[in-house]
Design an enzyme around this catalytic site. Structure first.
Site, short mmCIF file in Angstrom:
data_model
loop_
_atom_site.label_atom_id
_atom_site.label_comp_id
_atom_site.label_asym_id
_atom_site.label_seq_id
_atom_site.Cartn_x
_atom_site.Cartn_y
_atom_site.Cartn_z
N LYS A 81 39.44 44.29 31.18
CA LYS A 81 40.06 44.52 29.73
C LYS A 81 39.26 43.36 28.89
CE LYS A 81 44.36 43.79 31.52
NZ LYS A 81 44.30 44.19 32.81
N ARG A 100 51.16 31.24 45.35
CA ARG A 100 52.10 30.42 44.25
C ARG A 100 52.84 29.64 45.08
NH1 ARG A 100 53.05 34.94 39.36
NH2 ARG A 100 51.31 33.92 38.13
N GLY A 145 48.59 34.73 31.79
CA GLY A 145 48.64 34.54 30.28
C GLY A 145 48.60 33.04 30.27
N GLY A 154 44.44 36.55 37.28
CA GLY A 154 44.88 37.27 38.63
C GLY A 154 44.07 37.90 39.40
#
Ligand code: AMP
Length: 395
Positions: free
Chosen positions: A197, A35, A377, A354
């Site tokens: 997920k 990042r 997100g 991620g």
């Protein structure tokens, strides 16, 4: 209209820049600088144009208290190494000392403020806190994509205090790939989904049912879909709450543009710890085994689909890539995306999420695809067509 960075006159100006330096830190050292690297072009451009730069970010969830383990000091050291110059650091983001340091910086200097979330007012989007933060700069630039879906003081409340405000190069790039490339996409479009997920990816699948030509569903989440189809999946990961939704998606897909594609074989083991692995065809997974990666026939098929696509979005690893014996599916897909990107024939390859971004970086491929998103997100929300508060505030 959101103003991009290159439209500002920056010479001798103080730029207050919201960045996303929320990076993993271990024993006082940054362990993944992706990042920070991603924001470097924006910072360097401002410095080259003769501006002074004040940087602000959050790190972790200190819940409004000072927490030495969540100090941005190690980030400052890493940034200073990357820029090959010393930078100033203030141990509080709104103290008078910090403000004086910002007022005193010269062209070409960098001042990093301490973790914004040491103050609860940041996440509460507190107007007084926004006003104090705003005193650090004359021009406000937001380059923090990872928090673009949040309504916080440093990315929403603050903008009212600036006449001159806009976005940095990273935000521009995220918008270009996650939004504009799907407004009028180069077809065929393929969405590759994996990971564990299912919940976080449902809206993405629903949106892409009429946007994509093919949706590959893989990783641990595929077993919920296969169960919904009434197939035997052994002990593989199942999200019991997701079965009904998976059924619904399979039904909806019949009347939509996108074709759903599932793996045809799996690398299986008795449990995640086991290294005794065996390949089984779909529907033939024994009751005692679990699918932990896609098998060779699936890899071959998915690679063919990728080869004939012009826009590919990948979110979620194909298997438990953290373990060598279950990482082949993920690395093979990554290699194919790199091959396609490097052929330079105009295909767009985008990696989000991620774990997928971490996987691609662990292979050293982060610069060999069109774009690796820095947001979790935020990238899912943007891909789902939602407007993100950080952009709305600047628009
Ligand atoms: P997500 O955050 O939903 O993208 O999930 C990422 C996680 O999914 C990674 O930690 C993978 O190890 C895990 N994963 C991928 N494939 C499987 C699988 N077949 N069974 C269990 N976990 C998986």
């Amino acid at each position: 209209m959101i103003k991009p960075l290159h439209t500002f006159y920056l010479k001798n100006k103080r730029i207050l820049m919201r960045v996303d330096f929320n990076v993993p830190i271990n024993n006082g050292r940054v362990v993944d600088d992706f990042r920070i690297q991603s924001t470097l072009p924006t910072i360097q451009y401002c410095l080259e144009q003769g501006a002074g730069v004040v940087l602000m970010s959050h790190l972790g969830r200190p819940n409004g208290k000072v927490d030495a383990d969540l100090s941005l000091m190690p980030v400052g050291e890493t940034l200073s190494d990357m820029l090959e110059m010393p930078i100033k650091f203030s141990d509080d983001c709104i103290s008078e000392d910090a403000r004086d340091t910002s007022l005193g910086i010269s062209a070409g200097e960098v001042h990093l403020l301490e973790n914004l979330r040491f103050h609860n007012e940041e996440t509460q989007n507190d107007p007084y806190f926004s006003m104090l933060l705003a005193k650090h700069g004359e021009i406000y630039i937001n380059d923090a994509f990872g928090t673009a879906h949040r309504v916080h003081a440093s990315n929403v409340g603050i903008v009212d205090h600036f006449k001159q405000k806009g976005i940095g190069f990273l935000m521009e790039k995220e918008l270009k790939y996650l939004k504009e490339s799907f407004d009028r996409p180069r077809r065929p479009v393929t969405l590759i989904l994996g990971g564990a997920k299912i919940g976080t990816k449902i809206s993405l699948i629903q949106r892409f049912l009429n946007k994509a030509d093919t949706i590959i569903i893989s990783g641990g989440m595929v077993f919920t879909f296969l169960k919904a189809k009434g197939e035997e999946v052994g002990k593989s990961l199942i999200d019991e709450n997701g079965v009904a939704i998976a059924s619904q998606i399979i039904k909806e897909a019949k009347n939509q543009k996108a074709k759903l594609v599932f793996p045809s074989d799996f690398i299986c083991a008795k449990n995640i710890e086991s290294e005794s692995i065996k390949i089984y065809s779909r529907r033939k997974i024994p009751k005692t085994m679990m699918g932990l990666d896609i098998g060779p026939r699936s890899i071959e098929r998915f690679r063919k689909i990728i080869s004939s696509s012009n826009t590919i979005l990948w979110n979620g690893p194909m298997g438990v890539y953290e373990k060598d014996c279950f990482s082949k599916g993920t690395s093979s897909i990554a290699e194919k995306l790199v091959e396609l990107t490097e052929a330079d024939a105009g295909q767009i390859t985008i990696v989000g999420g991620g774990d997928t971004a971490a996987a691609i970086r662990s292979y050293g491929y982060q610069r060999n695809v069109s774009h690796v998103s820095t947001g979790g997100g935020a990238s899912l929300e943007l891909l789902c067509g939602e407007s993100l508060p950080a952009f709305t505030a600047l628009g």
